[in-house]
Structure formats: C-alpha cells, structure tokens
Design an enzyme around this catalytic site. Structure first.
Site, PDB file in Angstrom:
ATOM      1  CG  ASN A  59      -5.114  15.628  19.353  1.00 45.99           C
ATOM      2  OD1 ASN A  59      -4.066  15.759  19.961  1.00 45.99           O
ATOM      3  ND2 ASN A  59      -5.033  15.750  17.966  1.00 45.99           N
ATOM      4  NE  ARG A  79      -2.994  12.837  18.319  1.00 46.35           N
ATOM      5  CZ  ARG A  79      -3.745  12.236  17.366  1.00 46.35           C
ATOM      6  NH1 ARG A  79      -4.797  11.232  17.673  1.00 46.35           N
ATOM      7  NH2 ARG A  79      -3.376  12.656  16.094  1.00 46.35           N
TER       8      ARG A  79
END
Length: 93
Positions: free
Chosen positions: A40, A21
């Site tokens: 996520n 990320r």
C-alpha cells in the site's frame, strides 16, 4: 525465449482495505515463478513489483487490469526493467 524481467505496477482506484494485496499475492503464487511484493502507498495506490519470466509478469499485469480483483481498479501504470532480485517469495508489505 522467456527471460526474466521486473514489472513495477501502480494500481489506482479503491484498492486499499479490500484484500487487494492478499489477492495479488495469491494470484502471483498461482501463476508461479514470481517473486516480489504488493504494498500500500500513502496516496491510496497499491504498488506491485514482480520478477520472473516475462509471460508470467504479463499474466499478473493482465489480472491487475482486467481480472476479478477485490475493490475497484481505475487504472494501472507499469514500467518494465531488469530483475534486481533480493526477494524471498512474493509478499505483502
């Protein structure tokens, strides 16, 4: 004409717990003119939503598929749509 679009991508593979990320956000900021997030999911995938010029979204998608990403990407599924807005920059969730 390079009108704004919304890209939603789901990235499968070993993409959680490896900085995926963070690197996605850094790449989106480097490309520029993109807002959205990387998040996520409970099933192990990462969801990426990016809004901005289509060529910029395509650049991010190419990186998700073939770039030097952390972890291992087994596949990316994407859908395209119209921007909804409401994002303050590009963030990790």
């Amino acid at each position: 004409m390079n009108k704004n679009v919304r890209l939603t991508a789901w990235v499968r593979g070993h993409v959680q717990g490896v900085g995926f990320r963070w690197f996605t956000r850094a790449n989106a900021l480097a490309i520029g003119d993109l807002i959205g997030f990387a998040s996520n999911l409970a099933d192990g995938r990462v969801q990426v939503v990016a809004e901005g010029p289509r060529t910029h979204c395509e650049q991010l998608l190419d990186w998700l598929r073939d770039g030097d990403t952390p972890g291992r990407v087994d596949g990316v599924t994407e859908i395209w749509g119209v921007p909804r807005g409401g994002y303050d920059g590009f963030e990790m969730r």
